[in-house]
Every structure is written in C-alpha cells, then in structure tokens.
Design a protein around this motif. Structure first.
Motif, mmCIF file in Angstrom:
data_model
loop_
_atom_site.group_PDB
_atom_site.id
_atom_site.type_symbol
_atom_site.label_atom_id
_atom_site.label_comp_id
_atom_site.label_asym_id
_atom_site.label_seq_id
_atom_site.Cartn_x
_atom_site.Cartn_y
_atom_site.Cartn_z
ATOM 1 N N GLU A 36 0.808 -1.224 0.000
ATOM 2 C CA GLU A 36 0.000 0.000 0.000
ATOM 3 C C GLU A 36 0.839 1.271 0.000
ATOM 4 O O GLU A 36 0.322 2.369 -0.235
ATOM 5 C CB GLU A 36 -0.962 0.013 1.192
ATOM 6 N N ASP A 37 2.151 1.149 0.256
ATOM 7 C CA ASP A 37 3.013 2.328 0.250
ATOM 8 C C ASP A 37 3.433 2.734 -1.164
ATOM 9 O O ASP A 37 3.989 3.822 -1.345
ATOM 10 C CB ASP A 37 4.266 2.070 1.088
ATOM 11 N N TYR A 38 3.179 1.857 -2.158
ATOM 12 C CA TYR A 38 3.603 2.197 -3.518
ATOM 13 C C TYR A 38 2.923 3.492 -3.976
ATOM 14 O O TYR A 38 1.706 3.652 -3.881
ATOM 15 C CB TYR A 38 3.261 1.074 -4.505
ATOM 16 N N GLY A 39 3.730 4.432 -4.481
ATOM 17 C CA GLY A 39 3.207 5.682 -5.015
ATOM 18 C C GLY A 39 2.781 6.697 -3.968
ATOM 19 O O GLY A 39 2.263 7.764 -4.306
ATOM 20 N N ARG A 40 3.005 6.408 -2.690
ATOM 21 C CA ARG A 40 2.516 7.291 -1.624
ATOM 22 C C ARG A 40 3.118 8.680 -1.708
ATOM 23 O O ARG A 40 2.415 9.683 -1.545
ATOM 24 C CB ARG A 40 2.823 6.665 -0.263
#
Length: 409
Positions: free
Chosen positions: A260-264
């Motif tokens: 879920e941290d991808y692209g944060r």
C-alpha cells in the motif's frame, strides 16, 4: 574526556529537522549518548526539545557551543550551513558529528578540517549508509583476502526521494539539493568502503526529468580505482520502480515494505499544491511541528539498514551485502552469513562516536574520508556538465577501523 570521566557523550544538536528526526530513535535507545542541548531557529522545536529532554535550548549557536557541559555537537542543519556551524563548534573545542554531505564544496571541507586541527577535536561524518553493518561486515570479508582482490562493484537504488516534501533549496543543486549531494553521498561512500583503494576518476551522466522538480533526480556513474577495480553506480529518485524487493523486501530503514506504500510520495505531493505549502508541510512534520509524531513505542526494525542492491565481484567470489546478512557466491558453493537485526538503529554511528570522543580513537568516517566522497560527488556534476572523465586528486584511503565489528546485541 576519558573513559573514566563519563559513560556517555553529552551531545548538543544543531538543527532539529529531518536528519535529527531520523537519528532520534538512535539517541533515545542508545545509553552511550545523552541529548544535552539543542539549537534551532524554530521556537516550537526548541520548546519541544526542552520538554522532552529537560535540557537547555538556544536560538544562537555561539552560546550553545560555548557551554562547558557538552562533549560533542551534532551538525544536522541544512547542507549549506554545515561549514560555518562545524567550524564554530570545533573552535570551541567540541568534537563533531556532522550529517552528510560534510559540506557543499571542497574548500568548505578544508575549512572544517583545519578548524578541527586548531581545536584539537575529532570529527565523524554521517549517517552515511557505509556505517551499516552489512557493508562493514562485507568489508571485513574482503579485507581478509580469502576471496582475492576486488575487481568490480555494482550498486543500484531506486526510491521516491525526489517526491518527498522539500524546502525550495533542496530542489536547487547549487544550494546542495538534488540526489547527487543527498543520495550519491551514501552510494559513493559504500562503494569506496568496499573497494578499499583510492578512486582515480569518474564519468557520470545525470537525469533532470521533471521541470517541477528542477534538480537532479537520477544519475549513472562509473568510478575507477587505483588498483584497477571499477564500480558502476545507478540511482533514481523518481518514485516509480523500487529496489527494496531486491533487498529481501526490507525498506532502507530495515522494516518490511508494504504494497500500500507504492506511489505514496507522489500522491501526497500532488495534494499539496504550491512550493510554499510543500515547505510548510515539511516543517510541520519535523520535530516540534504541529504534525510531528514522536517515535512512540520505537518498533524494532526487522533487519539492518541498507542503500539498495550491491554486489562486489572479487577474484574468487561475488559478495552481496543484504539487510539480513551477507551472501558469498564462491566457485562451487554459496554461503549465507546471517546478521541479527539491530536492537538500536544506527548503533554503528554511536560506536564510532564513542570510540572517537571517549577513547580517542581515529574514526573511519573522518573529515578526509568525507571530503573524498564529496570530491566524487562534485566530479559527477562536472563530468555530466562537461561530458568527460574527471580525474580525482584528493582521495583518502580507508583506515583499518573498525577491525572488530560485532553485531549489536
């Protein structure tokens, strides 16, 4: 200060920003250091420090470094202020822990080194990732001679560095911004440590691919060493591909990565708007700011910190430092040498600080070493601008420290 005089280093901090925030878990967990004073232009940060540590705070650095109750000063101010702040502290007889890069010019490095000589003090420059245990242990394996001489090193890292909240000067190369000053300082340090020989020349190309972030966001470089070895260095901070899965799924800080941290970083930046808002958000999230979050329960990292995949090719083996240990790929078999997760993050920095300040030992990451790393970084900028190889003339050889590296308990 002698080992009998104190069991800890009394540390004053200059700059309570992001660098301090990243080192704070170390300072809180390692009983060998005590935060004894702080200087910052932000009143809110000073008040926070005074509450947290029951220690004096200063708006004026000269007043803090004159205090007889400090052994060393941690220079964690913005890059462009390192030289002035370090020189002032050294001239008052305070040992130095200086954030990387040491300065933004070789002349400033010379000024700091000269000030340390006049003040009779020692300086450690870091945190750089060459402090990390996997690289220190890999260096020991190489230095043993068991696998022959180093022939080639590949270092690769892809992160979201360029899209994290920045102050305007952090996007200005001439002010020490961009990935060369902030990120190549890590990668060059790691490669120089593992190569073990002075570098002789560099050839680089740089990427400036986002007009809204007008500084270097990527680079590729070849670095040659005096014994014939060479290294390739690649870095991208453009926040798309991430090399953490190639390092066992551990983040740079040693925690497990999350899908879920991808692209944060890019998503968060897109919601900010103006450059003023971005700088304000960064300030708000740093120590003492309204959205500052204390380390809290200080979750222990699952593995050691790292700076992307690194492979060292020696005459008789390829050596790969990893967050959880060292892989050795020899002629007929491979071996994994495990390393425990550290109980204290970045304990290696405190090891070197205590050795220098308490025991009087010459540090590995001293001024001459850090100046050599900066010379390579500056040469990368020159090489890309002028499209040529750049000869290196001020390269220091790594000292034998530390000969007795041992993992934290």
């Amino acid at each position: 200060m002698s080992a009998n005089a104190t069991r800890h280093v009394r540390l004053g901090v200059v700059g309570l920003g992001r660098a301090f925030s990243l080192m704070l878990p170390t300072f809180l967990a390692d009983q060998r250091v005590r935060l004894a004073a702080a200087c910052d232009p932000r009143e809110a940060a000073r008040q926070q420090f005074a509450r947290d540590f029951n220690a004096p705070v200063y708006a004026d650095l000269a007043a803090m470094v004159a205090s007889p109750d400090l052994d060393a000063i941690y220079i964690a101010s913005p890059h462009q202020y390192h030289a002035a702040h370090a020189c002032l502290a050294a001239e008052h007889g305070k040992h130095l822990l200086v954030e990387k890069p040491m300065a933004i010019s070789l002349a400033e490095c010379d000024q700091i080194i000269a000030a340390c000589g006049r003040g009779g003090v020692r300086m450690i420059v870091g945190h750089c990732h060459s402090f990390d245990s996997p690289y220190l242990h890999a260096r020991q394996l190489i230095a043993s001679g068991r696998f022959g001489a180093v022939r080639m090193i590949h270092a690769l890292n892809y992160t979201d560095f360029l899209y994290r909240p920045r102050r305007p000067e952090e996007l200005q190369t001439e002010a020490g911004g961009g990935v060369v000053f902030s990120q190549a300082a890590h990668q060059v340090d790691v490669v120089r440590l593992l190569a073990g020989a002075p570098a002789t020349r560099v050839r680089a190309t740089l990427g400036r691919w986002d007009p809204a972030r007008p500084t270097e966001g990527a680079y590729g470089a070849m670095l040659w060493f005096e014994d014939g070895a060479y290294a390739s260095l690649t870095y991208s901070g453009y926040g798309r591909f991430d090399t953490d899965p190639w390092n066992g799924g551990f983040s740079e800080m040693g925690f497990a990565t999350r899908e879920e941290d991808y692209g944060r970083a890019r998503r968060k930046l897109a919601s900010i708007g103006s450059a003023d808002s971005e700088a304000r958000q960064k300030a708000d999230g740093t120590y003492g700011g309204p959205s500052w979050q204390a380390p809290g329960g200080m979750e222990r990292a699952l593995a050691n910190q790292h700076f992307g995949p690194v492979i060292v090719s020696c005459e008789h083996a390829d050596i790969r430092p990893m967050p959880d240990g060292i892989w050795v790929y020899a002629d007929s078999q491979r071996e994994h040498i495990p390393l425990p997760a550290p109980a204290v993050p970045r304990f290696e920095v405190i090891d070197e600080l205590v050795d220098a300040v308490v025991r009087g030992r010459e540090p590995l990451h001293d001024g001459a070493w850090a100046r050599s790393t900066l010379e390579v970084c500056l040469a990368m900028l020159t090489s890309a601008r002028e499209e040529r190889d750049v000869t290196l003339t001020r390269q220091a050889r790594a000292s034998p420290y530390p000969a007795d590296v041992s993992p934290a308990a």
